[in-house]
Each structure stands twice: as C-alpha cells, then as structure tokens.
Design a protein around this motif. Structure first.
Motif, PDB file in Angstrom:
ATOM      1  N   ARG A   4      41.809  42.911  33.410  1.00  0.00           N
ATOM      2  CA  ARG A   4      42.437  41.707  33.915  1.00  0.00           C
ATOM      3  C   ARG A   4      42.489  41.751  35.433  1.00  0.00           C
ATOM      4  O   ARG A   4      42.513  42.828  36.027  1.00  0.00           O
ATOM      5  N   ILE A   5      42.522  40.578  36.031  1.00  0.00           N
ATOM      6  CA  ILE A   5      42.698  40.451  37.470  1.00  0.00           C
ATOM      7  C   ILE A   5      43.964  39.642  37.698  1.00  0.00           C
ATOM      8  O   ILE A   5      44.125  38.563  37.116  1.00  0.00           O
ATOM      9  N   VAL A   6      44.865  40.169  38.516  1.00  0.00           N
ATOM     10  CA  VAL A   6      46.143  39.500  38.744  1.00  0.00           C
ATOM     11  C   VAL A   6      46.375  39.348  40.244  1.00  0.00           C
ATOM     12  O   VAL A   6      45.867  40.126  41.057  1.00  0.00           O
ATOM     13  N   PRO A   7      47.163  38.348  40.649  1.00  0.00           N
ATOM     14  CA  PRO A   7      47.502  38.190  42.062  1.00  0.00           C
ATOM     15  C   PRO A   7      48.319  39.372  42.571  1.00  0.00           C
ATOM     16  O   PRO A   7      49.130  39.943  41.835  1.00  0.00           O
ATOM     17  N   ASP A  68      44.662  48.954  31.919  1.00  0.00           N
ATOM     18  CA  ASP A  68      45.961  49.073  32.601  1.00  0.00           C
ATOM     19  C   ASP A  68      45.950  50.049  33.774  1.00  0.00           C
ATOM     20  O   ASP A  68      47.018  50.411  34.277  1.00  0.00           O
ATOM     21  N   ARG A  69      44.778  50.453  34.212  1.00  0.00           N
ATOM     22  CA  ARG A  69      44.664  51.307  35.396  1.00  0.00           C
ATOM     23  C   ARG A  69      44.120  50.480  36.548  1.00  0.00           C
ATOM     24  O   ARG A  69      43.135  49.745  36.386  1.00  0.00           O
ATOM     25  N   GLN A 120      33.864  37.234  43.924  1.00  0.00           N
ATOM     26  CA  GLN A 120      33.809  35.975  43.191  1.00  0.00           C
ATOM     27  C   GLN A 120      35.211  35.461  42.877  1.00  0.00           C
ATOM     28  O   GLN A 120      35.473  34.250  42.930  1.00  0.00           O
ATOM     29  N   THR A 121      36.124  36.361  42.584  1.00  0.00           N
ATOM     30  CA  THR A 121      37.497  35.967  42.308  1.00  0.00           C
ATOM     31  C   THR A 121      38.135  35.309  43.530  1.00  0.00           C
ATOM     32  O   THR A 121      38.824  34.294  43.424  1.00  0.00           O
ATOM     33  N   ALA A 201      36.710  38.206  28.045  1.00  0.00           N
ATOM     34  CA  ALA A 201      36.072  38.302  29.361  1.00  0.00           C
ATOM     35  C   ALA A 201      37.131  38.424  30.431  1.00  0.00           C
ATOM     36  O   ALA A 201      38.273  38.008  30.278  1.00  0.00           O
ATOM     37  N   LEU A 202      36.737  39.025  31.536  1.00  0.00           N
ATOM     38  CA  LEU A 202      37.637  39.173  32.684  1.00  0.00           C
ATOM     39  C   LEU A 202      37.860  37.812  33.306  1.00  0.00           C
ATOM     40  O   LEU A 202      36.924  37.150  33.720  1.00  0.00           O
TER      41      LEU A 202
END
Length: 205
Positions: A4-7, A68-69, A120-121, A201-202
C-alpha cells in the motif's frame, strides 16, 4: 501479505529512516539549517515543517509499505515551501511544477522499479491539484550532496534536463507522461512481490 501507499503524516513520520527524520536540508535555508543542527533539534524542525505544509498545502509525501514494512518514501512540495531550492544555480523551479525533494527506496526493495512507482504516485497527486509537472535538482559527480538526488537516477525514471549545469542541472517530468507507465509499474510490483501472488494492485490513497 500486501502492499500500500499512504500519505505522509505526523503519525507515520517515524517510519522514515532516522537520517531523513533529522535532515532539514531542503526544509530550511542554509543558515537556519545549520542552526537547527547545531542546536540538536533538527527532528523538531522537520516535524514542524511537515505540520505547516500539511495545514497550508496538504500532503507533501508518500510512504510505500510492503507486507507492513516501509519500503520507500518520497517528499515533495511547491518551491515556496522549499527554501534551499533558491540556493541552486539552476533555480527557480517553474511555477507550474512541484519540487521533488527526496525519494528513497530502502535496502531490500531496491532495483525492482519501485522508484518509478513513487514518481507515478506523486504525478497522480499533482494532476489532481492542478500542477503540470515535477521538477528536481539533480547532482552530477562522484560525491554529490546526499540530500540531492543523482541526476542519473532522475533521468532513469523519466525526467528530462530543462536547465543544464555541470554540477546541479534542473530536471522536469511532465506529470501526464506517467499515465502511460501502467504496464511498467505493474511489472515492477510483480518483480517486487512475486508473480504468483493474487493480491490487490498497489493503489495510492
């Protein structure tokens, strides 16, 4: 298992490497930066900077997690929030762009294409805010400043030189060009996590 990608927020700031949490190279002008280091409080200055940008402009970073890392992170902001950028010979950053300050893929996750995923994010976030491009100062030479991304890396993830310089060229990436990277990004994730896993997907938040 997942990714996952989070702010970036004050709540997950501690997931950045300690060297980054205590680095205020971009966040302060040279004089204030030296004073922060000499006083032994660069972490507080960093936290204060992130807090101010979050309140005034919004999200200024992303962290990518794999199982989670923390696997990598990126920091970016409009040049008005990046005092050090004015010290570079190829400044200023264009008014339609946001400055990419730092981007890192952590050991164990490198050489898998994750750097391009982070770029890209950022581009997707900026398009939603009305910006057209990402710009960055690159470092050329054997001993570049550690807080300045190598120009070679920026070129490898799609940036183009817009103002040449023998030490610190300024490079630019048009945000919309990253929309065509979907296949490359999906391939990077398959290499990173293994092609046999059936996982979501991410997707950046």
């Amino acid at each position: 298992m997942g990714r996952r990608i989070v702010p970036l927020t004050l709540d997950n700031l501690e997931d950045l490497p300690s060297t980054c949490r205590s680095c205020v190279f971009w966040e302060l002008d040279p004089v204030s930066g030296r004073a922060a280091v000499e006083s032994g409080k660069p972490e507080l200055e960093k936290e204060g900077w992130i807090s101010a940008v979050l309140l005034e402009w919004g999200s200024c970073g992303r962290i990518v997690y794999v199982d989670d890392r923390p696997a990598g992170f990126v920091l970016y902001a409009p040049p008005a929030y990046v005092p050090r950028s004015q010290s570079f010979p190829t400044s200023p950053v264009a008014s339609d762009a946001v400055q990419l300050m730092v981007s890192r893929v952590l050991p164990g996750f490198q050489r898998q294409g994750l750097g391009r995923v982070l770029v890209q994010t950022v581009a997707k976030d900026l398009l939603g805010r009305g910006f057209r491009a990402i710009e960055a100062f690159g470092a050329v030479g054997r001993q570049p400043v550690s807080c300045v991304l190598p120009a070679e890396h920026l070129l490898a993830v799609g940036f183009k030189t817009v103002r040449p310089h023998h030490r610190y060229p300024r490079l630019r990436l048009e945000a919309r060009t990253t929309l065509s990277w979907r296949g490359d990004v999906e391939g990077a994730l398959e290499r990173l996590l293994g092609g046999g896993r059936k996982e979501p997907a991410l997707r950046p938040f």
